[in-house]
Design a protein around this motif. Sequence first.
Motif, mmCIF file in Angstrom:
data_model
loop_
_atom_site.group_PDB
_atom_site.id
_atom_site.type_symbol
_atom_site.label_atom_id
_atom_site.label_comp_id
_atom_site.label_asym_id
_atom_site.label_seq_id
_atom_site.Cartn_x
_atom_site.Cartn_y
_atom_site.Cartn_z
ATOM 1 N N LYS A 209 -8.379 12.504 -6.657
ATOM 2 C CA LYS A 209 -9.228 12.239 -7.815
ATOM 3 C C LYS A 209 -9.626 13.481 -8.590
ATOM 4 O O LYS A 209 -9.789 13.444 -9.792
ATOM 5 C CB LYS A 209 -10.492 11.513 -7.350
ATOM 6 C CG LYS A 209 -10.296 10.024 -7.215
ATOM 7 C CD LYS A 209 -11.511 9.393 -6.556
ATOM 8 C CE LYS A 209 -11.288 9.258 -5.080
ATOM 9 N NZ LYS A 209 -12.379 8.835 -4.273
ATOM 10 N N ILE B 34 0.850 -1.197 0.000
ATOM 11 C CA ILE B 34 0.000 0.000 0.000
ATOM 12 C C ILE B 34 0.883 1.243 0.000
ATOM 13 O O ILE B 34 0.624 2.213 -0.708
ATOM 14 C CB ILE B 34 -0.946 -0.012 1.222
ATOM 15 C CG1 ILE B 34 -1.953 -1.148 1.091
ATOM 16 C CG2 ILE B 34 -1.674 1.320 1.354
ATOM 17 C CD1 ILE B 34 -2.814 -1.364 2.326
ATOM 18 N N LYS C 299 -10.298 14.689 -0.598
ATOM 19 C CA LYS C 299 -10.830 13.733 0.356
ATOM 20 C C LYS C 299 -11.831 14.402 1.289
ATOM 21 O O LYS C 299 -11.593 15.521 1.747
ATOM 22 C CB LYS C 299 -9.682 13.202 1.213
ATOM 23 C CG LYS C 299 -9.249 11.784 0.878
ATOM 24 C CD LYS C 299 -8.002 11.509 1.579
ATOM 25 C CE LYS C 299 -7.708 10.504 2.501
ATOM 26 N NZ LYS C 299 -6.363 10.415 2.978
ATOM 27 N N LEU D 276 -8.807 -2.139 -8.796
ATOM 28 C CA LEU D 276 -9.726 -2.692 -7.797
ATOM 29 C C LEU D 276 -10.621 -3.747 -8.437
ATOM 30 O O LEU D 276 -10.833 -4.827 -7.892
ATOM 31 C CB LEU D 276 -10.568 -1.553 -7.206
ATOM 32 C CG LEU D 276 -11.561 -1.941 -6.118
ATOM 33 C CD1 LEU D 276 -10.837 -2.502 -4.915
ATOM 34 C CD2 LEU D 276 -12.399 -0.743 -5.706
ATOM 35 N N ASP E 208 -15.099 5.654 1.249
ATOM 36 C CA ASP E 208 -14.722 4.682 0.219
ATOM 37 C C ASP E 208 -13.664 3.724 0.775
ATOM 38 O O ASP E 208 -13.290 3.804 1.938
ATOM 39 C CB ASP E 208 -14.236 5.387 -1.053
ATOM 40 C CG ASP E 208 -13.026 6.245 -0.798
ATOM 41 O OD1 ASP E 208 -12.583 6.318 0.362
ATOM 42 O OD2 ASP E 208 -12.514 6.845 -1.748
ATOM 43 N N PHE E 209 -13.191 2.853 -0.054
ATOM 44 C CA PHE E 209 -12.347 1.797 0.490
ATOM 45 C C PHE E 209 -10.983 2.311 0.931
ATOM 46 O O PHE E 209 -10.330 1.700 1.769
ATOM 47 C CB PHE E 209 -12.260 0.613 -0.483
ATOM 48 C CG PHE E 209 -11.118 0.644 -1.447
ATOM 49 C CD1 PHE E 209 -10.053 -0.225 -1.282
ATOM 50 C CD2 PHE E 209 -11.109 1.520 -2.506
ATOM 51 C CE1 PHE E 209 -8.999 -0.213 -2.180
ATOM 52 C CE2 PHE E 209 -10.068 1.541 -3.400
ATOM 53 C CZ PHE E 209 -9.007 0.676 -3.238
ATOM 54 N N MET E 210 -10.585 3.484 0.459
ATOM 55 C CA MET E 210 -9.322 4.054 0.932
ATOM 56 C C MET E 210 -9.394 4.375 2.419
ATOM 57 O O MET E 210 -8.412 4.290 3.141
ATOM 58 C CB MET E 210 -8.958 5.314 0.138
ATOM 59 C CG MET E 210 -8.279 5.059 -1.194
ATOM 60 S SD MET E 210 -6.983 3.794 -1.144
ATOM 61 C CE MET E 210 -5.741 4.602 -0.112
ATOM 62 N N ILE F 116 -8.799 1.252 4.194
ATOM 63 C CA ILE F 116 -7.374 0.940 4.122
ATOM 64 C C ILE F 116 -6.608 1.741 5.178
ATOM 65 O O ILE F 116 -5.728 1.225 5.861
ATOM 66 C CB ILE F 116 -6.821 1.240 2.711
ATOM 67 C CG1 ILE F 116 -7.492 0.355 1.673
ATOM 68 C CG2 ILE F 116 -5.312 1.119 2.675
ATOM 69 C CD1 ILE F 116 -6.833 -0.950 1.413
#
Lengths: 303, 395, 311
Positions: free
Chosen positions: B57, A108, B97, A234, C238-240, C243
Motif C-alpha cells: 500500500k 486469491i 506490512k 472489497l 487487516d483482512f489480508m 486471508i
Amino acid sequence: MSQIEQQLINGLALGAIYALIAIGYTMVYGVLRFINFAHSDVLMLGAFAAYFLAPLSERVFGPQSITGAICVVVASSALCAGIGMLIELLAYRPLRNRPKLAVLITAIGVSLLIEYTCQHKAVFKAETKPFPRLFPSQDFRFGGLAISSNDIVVLLVTVVLLGILWFVVQRTRIGTAMRAVSFNHQAAALMGININRVISFTFGLGSALAAVAGILYAMKAPGIEPLMGVQPGLRAFIAAVVGGIGNLPGAAIGGVLLGALETFAGGIPGISNYRDGIAFAILILILLFKPAGLLGRVQTEKV
Amino acid sequence: MKTLATIQRVMAVAGGLLLATGCGPGGGGGGNATGGANTPAGGGEIIVGEYASLTGKEATFGVSSHNGTQLAIDELNAAGGVLGKRFKLLTEDDQSKAGESATVVNKLIAREGAVAILGEVASSRSLEAAPICQQAGIPMISPSSTNPKVTETGDCVFRVCFIDPFQGTVMANFALKTLKAKRVAIFTDVKSDYSKGLAKFFKEGFLKGGGEIVSELDFNGGDKDFKGQLTTIKAANPEAVFLPGYYTDAALICIQAKQLGLNVPLFGGDGWESDQLLKIGQEAVEGNYFSTHYSPEAGSENGKRFVAAYQKAYKGELPDAMAALGYDSAMILADAIRRAGGTDPAKLKGALAATKDFDAVTGKITINPQRDATKSAVILQVKEGKFKYVETINP
Amino acid sequence: MNHQTGAKRYLVLAILLSAGVSTFSHIFNRYYLGVAIDVGINIVLAVSLNLINGHTGQFSLGHAGFMAVGGYAAAVTSIQLSPWVPPALLPLVFLGSLLLGGLAAAATGLAVGVPSLRLRGDYLAIVSLGFGEIIRVVLQNMESVGGASGLKGIPKYTTLGWTFALAAITVYAIACLVNSTYGRGFIAVHDDEVAASAMGINPTRYKVTAFVVGAFFAGVAGGLYAHHKQFLSPTGFDFMKSIDIVVMVILGGMGRTAGVIAAAILLTLLPEVLRGFADIRMILYALLIIGLMMARPQGLFTLGRSRPGTT
C-alpha cells in the motif's frame, strides 16, 4: 438541508461504481458459486488499459473528445473481457470439478499474482500515476448543490449498462443459458448448453463491467496504482453479498446502499473516523435480519 | 487416535528441519544486494541494511525513499567510499506490512551483518524495527518517520527529519499569521499516525493562538472518495482546511473539494511534497500551501545539485521529500562513520549523536539530545503548476 | 484409551523438546529464531482456524480480528504488570497475559459466533470479515493502546520454547476436542447440518463452541505475536492477515490437522526462502500457491488418507 441532498448525490455517484463492480462478483458467483478475488484486479487493469490507450486516442481524435473517450472505454473493456476469460480458462477451468475452496485459494493466488506483477518496476511500478482526462469535465451548481459532470456520467453509464445487462440476461439466448447454468449445471449441460462457453462469456461480461467501473473510478479519483482495486473490490463484494449473492438487481441495490452509507458516515464528525467500520456494522445488521441478503432467497435444505 | 500421533510426528520433524536450517552456516541464497556496481568482495566493505516498503500500500513512498538512499550510496562509492571502504547496501522489502519489518531487520542484522540500518518512512514500521536495533546495539536512522515515539525507543535510534510537534506548530502559526485564518477545519487520515500526529499538534498550536477549529473529520489513507466529509466541511464554512496526509490522498481531496465548490486554501505538511501532487491535482491544487524540509529554489547549492543528480539517475523524475530524506539518512551515516573512524557500534552511535550543522540536501541538520534532527522548515505554495517558496521557519 | 495416553506421551515429549531447544536457543541466529517463532505462531493460528473452517465447516474470515483482540489484551496486561512484579515471576505474568488475551478473544468469538448462527457460507464469511475489520477500526481509534501509531514497549517474553510448547498444546487440545465423543458433533455439523440435528446434535451449540475455542487460541497466538514482535499496529490485523491464515487451512486440506500444520510451516518459510529472489519474490509466491492448488486441490498434505465427506 441542502447538505443531505448533496450527500445523497455523492453517495449515489459512489454507489453506482460499487454496483457495477458488485455485478461482476455476483454473476460469477451465479454460475460458478465462488468468489472471484481477482475481479478487483481486473478493475485495476481496466483503468491502466485506459491510461495507456488515452494518449493513442488523443492522437487520433484530438484531446478530450467524447468519441475518443468512448473508444478508449470500449477498447479497455474488450481487453479486460479477454483477460477475464483467460484467467478463467487457465486458472479456474482446470479446477472446475474440484472443491470450491480450492478455486477460492487459486483466485486469491491469481489476485496476488496480478497485483505483485503490476507493482514490479518493469511493469507499472508501485507509484501512483495521474489518470488522463478523457473528456472535458465541468461542475454544475444548483443553488447550494454541486454536481460534477463526472458524477452524471457515472450515473448515466451505470444505468445504461444495467439496462443492457438486464436485456442480455433476460432476453438473449446466451442470457437464458447463463440463467440455466446458474440454476443447475448438470441439467443445463443435458439440455445441450455448452457450459464452458457460458462460463467464459460470464467472465468476459463481468470483466468488461469491471473495466468500465475501473475507468469511472479513475475519473473520479485520477490517481491510479496497482492496488487501487482492492478497496472498492472489497466494498463491492460486501455489496454483492448484502444484495443477495447471485442476484443481479440485489448487487446493484447493495452497491448503491453501501455507497450512500459510506458517504453519510463520512460526513458526520466523530463518526467519520469509524467510517470503515460503520458500513460493516450496518451491513452485519442487515444480514442478521435478512440472512440471505436483501433480495436473496433463503434456501431450505432438502433432506 | 492415530491422527494425534501423526501430528506429533509431523511437528517433531518440522521442528527438527527448522532447527537444521537455523544452524546451517550462512544458509541458502544471498541477500538482495542492490549495492553499487563493482563493489569489491571481502572485508573491505561496509554493509548497510535498508528496509523499505517497496511493494504494498505505501510502496510509492518506500520506493522514493529507497531511490534517494541508493543514489547516496552510489555517489559515496563513486567517490571511493569512506575510510577506504566501499558501501554495500542491502535492501529488504517489508511489503508495507506489519510484522515484516521486524523479520527483515533481524535478517539484515543477524544474518547479513549490517553495521547500521536505514528506514522506514512510516512511523509504525520504524517503531517495530526500533527495539530490534536497540537490542542488537546497531544504530538505526529513520529518514522520514516523524512520530516523536520513534526515537524514544533508545539511544540507537536516530532520524534526519523534524518531528510532528515542530511541524504542527509551524503550520498553526502559518495559518494564523500568513493565511490570517481564524476558522479552520482539520481533515485527518486516521490510518496514518503521521497525519494524526500533525493534526494533534496543529490543533494545540492553533487553539493556543486564538484560532477556532470549526470541523474535524477523518478519512482512511487510500480512500478515493472524500465527498461525504468535504460536504460537511464546506457546510462548516471554514477559512482554510488543514490537510495533513500524503500527496496521493491530498491531490484527490483537492480535486473533489473544488468539485464541491469548497474554494478556500487547503494546506498540509511534508507528505504533500511530490511532483505527483501537481500531476494528479493539476489546477485543483493551485494556491494551496504545505510545509516541508527544503526548497530547491531557496535551498543550498547541495540541494540543487541533488535534484540534478536525482533526475539524471532516475530518468528525469523529480525527487520528493521522501527521496531527499532517504538520501540524507545515508549521507549522515557515512559522515558519522568517517568521524567515528570505523563502524564500531558504540563509536558510531556517539558520532551520530554528535552530528552538528551537517550540510544535508534538506537543510542544515543537527542531531539533538533526543536523537531527532533539528532543522528549519520551509513553506511552499503551488503556483502555476510549480512549487513556489514562501518562507523559512527556523526551529 | 491407550491411544489417548500415547498421544499424551507425544505431547509431553513435544513440550520437553521445545523446552530443551529453548535453553540452547541463544546460540541460534536471531533471524532464524525469529522465523521459527513465526512458524510456531502461525501453527497455532492455522490449527485454531481449522477447528472453525475445517472441522466444523464454517467459513470464517475474521481470524485476524481475534488475534488482534488477544494480542492487544495480552500486551496491555504485561505492560501494566511487568514493572510491579519481581523478575522471577515474569514468566507467570507472561502466561497470565496470554491466558487473558485468549479469554478476551474467546469473548469476542462468542459475540461474533452467536449472532452469526443464522448465516451460512459466504454470508458468514462476510460477517466475520466485517467483525474483523470493525475490531481493527476500533483499535485504530483507541488512543489508550496507541491508536494508529501502534502499541510499543511490549516486553520480549516469547521464546521458541514457549511458542512450540503452546503450539503443541493447541494441537493437542483441539485434536482431543474433535476426537472426543462430544467432538464428533463438529464433524457431523460439517458433514450435514440437517442430519446432525436430526440425530439430536445441536448445530448451534457446536458452531458457537468452535468459534469460542478457535478464537481463544487465536488470542493466545496474538499474545505470542505481541511479545515476539514487541510492537502491535492495527494495520497488521487487516483482512489480508485473515486471508493468509485461511490459505494455510485450505492448502493443508480442511480439517486435516497434520496437513494444516505442514501448510503453516511451508507458507511461513516460503516467503523467507524466496527473499533471495528480491523483487520477483511475491510473484513467485503467488505462482506457487496457484501451482500447489492445481496440483493438489484436495489440500497439500493429506498423507494419502481420505476421510469421507471432507471435500
